[in-house]
Write a protein that holds these residues in place. Structure first.
Motif, short mmCIF file in Angstrom:
data_model
loop_
_atom_site.label_atom_id
_atom_site.label_comp_id
_atom_site.label_asym_id
_atom_site.label_seq_id
_atom_site.Cartn_x
_atom_site.Cartn_y
_atom_site.Cartn_z
N LEU A 1 1.93 -10.29 2.89
CA LEU A 1 1.19 -9.07 2.60
C LEU A 1 -0.28 -9.23 3.01
N PRO B 1 -2.23 -11.20 -1.70
CA PRO B 1 -2.63 -10.85 -3.07
C PRO B 1 -2.39 -11.99 -4.07
N VAL C 1 1.68 -10.59 -7.32
CA VAL C 1 2.53 -9.53 -6.79
C VAL C 1 3.64 -9.26 -7.79
N LEU D 1 0.19 -4.79 -7.02
CA LEU D 1 -0.52 -6.02 -6.69
C LEU D 1 -1.78 -6.12 -7.54
N ASN E 1 -7.82 -4.59 3.75
CA ASN E 1 -6.57 -5.04 3.14
C ASN E 1 -6.02 -4.01 2.16
N ASP F 1 -4.51 -1.17 4.12
CA ASP F 1 -3.23 -1.58 4.70
C ASP F 1 -2.13 -1.64 3.64
N LEU F 2 -2.46 -2.13 2.47
CA LEU F 2 -1.48 -2.23 1.38
C LEU F 2 -1.08 -0.84 0.88
N TYR G 1 1.95 0.10 -1.74
CA TYR G 1 1.60 -0.72 -2.90
C TYR G 1 0.45 -0.11 -3.67
N CYS H 1 -2.69 -1.13 -6.08
CA CYS H 1 -3.51 -2.34 -6.24
C CYS H 1 -4.48 -2.19 -7.40
#
Length: 140
Positions: free
Chosen positions: A45, A49, A52, A59, A100, A103-104, A109, A111
């Motif tokens: 990832l 992270p 997870v 995350l 990041n 992108d996640l 995801y 975060c």
């Protein structure tokens, strides 16, 4: 002027860990005590992270205030020695973190960033984690 020698400062900075830090272990301990199971430092990832939770597609990043430039935090002050270097270093860390997170998010995801200075009260930390994870669970 730095209070310790350049060699000592260099050795101190080199010894700072990036994984399995005390703040990270505290968050993991609280999560485990709450009954959550998780994976650590998943390199597949973006940003690898710290924690997870695959079941919740969530995350958690545990950030040091200095290294990640926590705005308004007393721990995030730029050293007077080699100030230009540190401004550039911390700025690039913040840019990388933002990329990041973007992108996640594209990967679906959610975060949570927990700052080092926010860990003084474990009850508040536990409440914050609980809110984040229960909100995530309700989305599933």
């Amino acid at each position: 002027m730095d209070k310790i020698s350049r060699e000592t400062r260099s050795r101190n900075m080199a010894n700072i860990k990036g994984k399995n830090t005390k703040p990270e272990k505290l968050v993991r301990s609280v999560l485990h005590g709450m009954g959550f199971r998780f994976r650590l430092h998943v390199k597949k990832l973006p940003g690898s992270p710290d924690i997870v939770l695959p079941r919740y597609k969530s995350l958690i990043f545990v950030h040091g205030c200095f290294w990640h430039g926590h705005e308004g935090c007393k721990r995030a002050t730029i050293p007077t020695t080699r100030a230009d270097f540190w401004r550039t270093k911390i700025s690039s860390n913040k840019e990388r973190d933002a990329q990041n997170l973007a992108d996640l998010a594209k990967l679906g995801y959610r975060c949570l960033i927990i700052w080092q200075c926010e860990m003084k009260d474990t009850a508040i930390l536990k409440q914050r984690l609980s809110t984040f994870l229960h909100d995530t669970a309700s989305l599933s």
